[in-house]
Design a protein around this motif. Structure first.
Motif, mmCIF file in Angstrom:
data_model
loop_
_atom_site.group_PDB
_atom_site.id
_atom_site.type_symbol
_atom_site.label_atom_id
_atom_site.label_comp_id
_atom_site.label_asym_id
_atom_site.label_seq_id
_atom_site.Cartn_x
_atom_site.Cartn_y
_atom_site.Cartn_z
ATOM 1 N N THR A 1 -10.793 -0.368 -2.673
ATOM 2 C CA THR A 1 -9.605 0.423 -3.005
ATOM 3 C C THR A 1 -8.449 -0.506 -3.362
ATOM 4 O O THR A 1 -7.720 -0.278 -4.335
ATOM 5 C CB THR A 1 -9.210 1.309 -1.805
ATOM 6 N N LEU A 2 -8.305 -1.565 -2.596
ATOM 7 C CA LEU A 2 -7.258 -2.545 -2.898
ATOM 8 C C LEU A 2 -7.454 -3.130 -4.298
ATOM 9 O O LEU A 2 -6.494 -3.324 -5.048
ATOM 10 C CB LEU A 2 -7.261 -3.672 -1.850
ATOM 11 N N MET A 3 -8.708 -3.407 -4.644
ATOM 12 C CA MET A 3 -8.995 -3.972 -5.961
ATOM 13 C C MET A 3 -8.592 -3.008 -7.082
ATOM 14 O O MET A 3 -8.095 -3.416 -8.120
ATOM 15 C CB MET A 3 -10.504 -4.286 -6.118
ATOM 16 N N PHE B 1 -6.199 -0.918 -6.974
ATOM 17 C CA PHE B 1 -4.743 -0.972 -7.117
ATOM 18 C C PHE B 1 -4.321 -2.198 -7.918
ATOM 19 O O PHE B 1 -3.321 -2.188 -8.629
ATOM 20 C CB PHE B 1 -4.050 -1.009 -5.747
ATOM 21 N N ILE B 2 -5.066 -3.279 -7.746
ATOM 22 C CA ILE B 2 -4.712 -4.509 -8.452
ATOM 23 C C ILE B 2 -5.006 -4.381 -9.950
ATOM 24 O O ILE B 2 -4.244 -4.846 -10.799
ATOM 25 C CB ILE B 2 -5.481 -5.705 -7.845
ATOM 26 N N LEU C 1 -13.478 -7.995 -7.701
ATOM 27 C CA LEU C 1 -12.266 -8.777 -7.432
ATOM 28 C C LEU C 1 -11.906 -9.641 -8.643
ATOM 29 O O LEU C 1 -10.741 -9.696 -9.059
ATOM 30 C CB LEU C 1 -12.517 -9.642 -6.190
ATOM 31 N N PHE D 1 -0.786 5.045 -0.599
ATOM 32 C CA PHE D 1 -2.121 4.992 0.015
ATOM 33 C C PHE D 1 -2.074 5.266 1.512
ATOM 34 O O PHE D 1 -3.064 5.651 2.107
ATOM 35 C CB PHE D 1 -2.726 3.603 -0.241
ATOM 36 N N LEU E 1 -12.745 -0.214 1.752
ATOM 37 C CA LEU E 1 -11.293 -0.365 1.820
ATOM 38 C C LEU E 1 -10.829 -1.469 0.868
ATOM 39 O O LEU E 1 -9.844 -1.327 0.140
ATOM 40 C CB LEU E 1 -10.934 -0.705 3.272
ATOM 41 N N LEU E 2 -11.561 -2.563 0.873
ATOM 42 C CA LEU E 2 -11.187 -3.672 -0.008
ATOM 43 C C LEU E 2 -11.322 -3.285 -1.476
ATOM 44 O O LEU E 2 -10.523 -3.700 -2.312
ATOM 45 C CB LEU E 2 -12.055 -4.903 0.294
ATOM 46 N N ARG F 1 1.871 2.543 -3.271
ATOM 47 C CA ARG F 1 0.810 3.272 -3.972
ATOM 48 C C ARG F 1 0.540 4.634 -3.346
ATOM 49 O O ARG F 1 -0.375 5.336 -3.736
ATOM 50 C CB ARG F 1 -0.496 2.464 -3.926
ATOM 51 N N LYS G 1 -7.590 -1.194 10.671
ATOM 52 C CA LYS G 1 -8.831 -1.725 10.090
ATOM 53 C C LYS G 1 -8.555 -2.991 9.284
ATOM 54 O O LYS G 1 -9.311 -3.962 9.341
ATOM 55 C CB LYS G 1 -9.471 -0.680 9.177
ATOM 56 N N LEU G 2 -7.452 -2.964 8.529
ATOM 57 C CA LEU G 2 -7.127 -4.131 7.714
ATOM 58 C C LEU G 2 -6.745 -5.327 8.584
ATOM 59 O O LEU G 2 -7.085 -6.471 8.283
ATOM 60 C CB LEU G 2 -6.010 -3.785 6.724
ATOM 61 N N LEU H 1 0.833 -1.208 0.000
ATOM 62 C CA LEU H 1 0.000 0.000 0.000
ATOM 63 C C LEU H 1 0.865 1.254 0.000
ATOM 64 O O LEU H 1 0.517 2.265 -0.592
ATOM 65 C CB LEU H 1 -0.955 -0.015 1.197
ATOM 66 N N LEU I 1 -9.909 -6.849 9.897
ATOM 67 C CA LEU I 1 -10.635 -7.532 8.833
ATOM 68 C C LEU I 1 -10.010 -8.884 8.523
ATOM 69 O O LEU I 1 -10.681 -9.922 8.531
ATOM 70 C CB LEU I 1 -10.644 -6.624 7.603
ATOM 71 N N ARG J 1 3.614 -1.583 -6.661
ATOM 72 C CA ARG J 1 4.093 -0.944 -7.880
ATOM 73 C C ARG J 1 5.608 -0.917 -7.810
ATOM 74 O O ARG J 1 6.197 -0.147 -7.047
ATOM 75 C CB ARG J 1 3.516 0.468 -7.946
ATOM 76 N N GLU K 1 -15.359 -1.446 5.608
ATOM 77 C CA GLU K 1 -14.284 -2.383 5.264
ATOM 78 C C GLU K 1 -14.352 -2.787 3.787
ATOM 79 O O GLU K 1 -13.329 -2.969 3.128
ATOM 80 C CB GLU K 1 -14.373 -3.618 6.171
ATOM 81 N N LEU L 1 -2.067 -11.340 -4.196
ATOM 82 C CA LEU L 1 -2.797 -10.081 -4.356
ATOM 83 C C LEU L 1 -1.904 -8.891 -3.998
ATOM 84 O O LEU L 1 -1.911 -7.863 -4.669
ATOM 85 C CB LEU L 1 -4.061 -10.068 -3.480
ATOM 86 N N PHE M 1 0.402 -7.974 -6.744
ATOM 87 C CA PHE M 1 -0.254 -7.212 -7.804
ATOM 88 C C PHE M 1 -0.413 -5.745 -7.410
ATOM 89 O O PHE M 1 -0.385 -4.859 -8.245
ATOM 90 C CB PHE M 1 -1.646 -7.797 -8.109
ATOM 91 N N ILE M 2 -0.634 -5.523 -6.138
ATOM 92 C CA ILE M 2 -0.817 -4.147 -5.684
ATOM 93 C C ILE M 2 0.499 -3.374 -5.724
ATOM 94 O O ILE M 2 0.552 -2.208 -6.073
ATOM 95 C CB ILE M 2 -1.392 -4.140 -4.247
#
Lengths: 241, 241
Positions: free
Chosen positions: B231-233, B235-236, B190, A199, B228-229, A197, A211-212, A194, A215, A238, B225, A232, A235-236
Motif C-alpha cells: 500500500t505504501l508503494m 502511494f509512492i 518498490l 490512509f 501494508l508495505l 493520503r 504494525k508499522l 499516511l 515492522l 501529498r 505486513e 520514501l 514521496f508518499i
C-alpha cells in the motif's frame, strides 16, 4: 560489557516496597541504574526498608515524567511482559534477553529493560516502543511473577551472560542502529505522510501504526537507512492536498 | 519428571509475608509442595496476601517440627546458601541444581530443596544433612538475595531443566515470514514506484536497491505486513507520469 550501561525502567510502580525490592534484586546481580517513570510514591521509607543494602541504587535512581525520557538514547529496548499479545512482538526468553543485552552493551551502547505497573503490566503503546518483548518461561496456568522476582530473574540471566560469553543469539546489525528518539521522529513523519493520503482515517489508525512500528522496529535501521526511509515518506506525502 | 516430587522446605521463616511470596514464586514455575519447619507464624493473613493466586499451596503446606521430618524420605537434598562455608560441601550452581533435581525425580524419587531463616541462612548442622549446597551466582560484594527471589531463581532453573530441550536460540518470528518469491515481487514493486519518482536514475540504482533489500530483508515481513508495505508503494507511485 559494562553493567552500568543496562538500565532498569519501572513505569508507574504502585507499591514503594516493590521499588526497594527491585533495587535489591538488581544489586545482587551487579546492576545499578534504576529509572522510575511517574512512581506513585518516591522516595519512601518502605522502599528504603525493602532495599536492604541497596539503598545507594535508590539514592541514584532517576525519576522522569515519561518513557521517552528514560529510553530516548537507547538503541535496544526490551519490554518485560507476562502476556502474549494479539499482535506479537519479536519475543526473547529470559536467557536470550540476558545475552542480547550483554552483547549490545559490549558495543558501548546503553540499553533498557522496561517493566509496566504491577497490576496491568506494560501498556501496548509502551511495548510498541520496545525492540523486543521478553517472556519469562513459566507455568501457563499461573505466570504472574512478582515484579521484583521478574527483575531478579532477568538480572540473573544478564549476570550469567556477562560471565560466560555465549554465541550471539541475534545477528547484530553491521552499523549502529538509530536511537529510540530518532525512530520516534521517523514514526511521526510516517504517520503524517499516511495521514496526507487519508490512509489512517477511522479506527484502524492505532493498529496500522502499531504494525508499522513492529515492522520497522525489527529491522533496526541505521542512520543512512533512516534517511532513505524518510525519502520514501516524502514521496508518499501529498503536499497541499 | 513430576514437579510434585520436588518439595521446597523453609526452616524457621521469620516473616509470614515471605512464606506467601515463596508460594507464589513456586507456583509460577509449576512447583506445589511446600514444607515449613517451625514457622514463626502460620497460617497468616500476610502470607495469604503475598501469595496472590497461590493460596492453594499454603493450604496444602505441611508444617513440621524438625528438618528430618521434612526430608526423611528423600535421597537428594540440596541446601540453599549464599555463603561459602569453611568446610565446603559439594557445590552446585543454580542451573546444575535444577538439572540435578529434575534428573532425580525422573527416576520417581522425591527430592528436597532446603532454605534457612532469612537473617542467618542455613545452620551448619542443617547443611550437613544436605547432599549438595547450591550457590546462586551473584555479585560478590552484595549477594544477599531475598528468600522468595532465591526460591524463584532455582524454581525457574528447575522449570527450564524440566522443559528441555530449551527454546531454539535463533529467533523465530511470531508469524511465518514471506517467501523469497513474495519478497522479490515486493522489491520489483518498490523499484517501479521509486522509478516513477526518478529516484533511481543514474549510478545509484543498484546501491539504493541493495540498501533497501537489506533493510526490509532484516525485518522478515509476514504476508500481512507485506500487504501494508505494498500500500505504501502505491502511494509512492506517481501514475501516468
Amino acid at each position: 560489557m559494562a553493567f552500568d550501561d543496562i538500565r532498569i525502567v519501572l513505569i508507574e510502580p504502585a507499591h514503594p516496597g516493590n521499588i526497594g525490592a527491585v533495587a535489591r534484586a538488581m544489586k545482587t546481580m551487579s546492576l545499578s541504574r534504576l529509572v522510575l517513570v511517574r512512581p506513585s510514591s518516591f522516595p519512601s521509607e518502605q522502599a528504603d526498608r525493602r532495599a536492604m543494602g541497596a539503598i545507594d541504587l535508590l539514592q541514584r535512581a532517576r525519576v522522569v515524567d515519561d518513557l521517552d525520557q528514560a529510553i530516548g538514547d537507547c538503541r535496544l529496548v526490551i519490554g518485560g511482559s507476562a502476556r502474549a499479545r494479539t499482535f506479537p512482538h519479536s519475543v526473547l526468553d529470559a536467557r536470550q534477553c540476558g545475552a542480547r543485552l550483554v552483547e549490545e552493551t559490549a558495543m558501548g551502547e546503553p540499553a533498557a529493560l522496561v517493566f509496566g505497573p504491577e497490576r496491568t503490566g506494560l501498556a501496548n503503546q509502551d511495548l510498541d516502543r520496545c525492540t523486543y518483548q521478553v517472556l519469562i518461561p513459566a507455568n501457563e496456568a499461573f505466570s504472574s511473577l512478582n515484579l521484583a522476582s521478574a527483575v531478579q530473574l532477568i538480572c540473573y540471566e544478564i549476570f550469567l551472560a556477562a560471565h560466560e560469553p555465549v554465541a550471539p543469539v541475534v545477528l547484530a546489525p553491521a552499523e549502529r542502529p538509530s536511537s529510540q528518539a530518532e525512530m520516534e521522529y521517523f514514526y511521526e513523519h510516517l504517520e503524517r505522510a499516511l495521514d496526507s493520503r487519508g490512509f489512517l482515517d477511522g479506527e484502524m489508525r492505532e493498529v496500522t501504526m502499531m504494525k508499522l512500528r513492529r515492522l520497522f522496529g525489527r529491522s533496526r535501521p541505521n542512520s543512512g537507512e533512516l534517511k532513505l526511509l524518510r525519502t520514501l515518506m516524502r514521496f508518499i506525502h501529498r503536499e497541499g492536498e
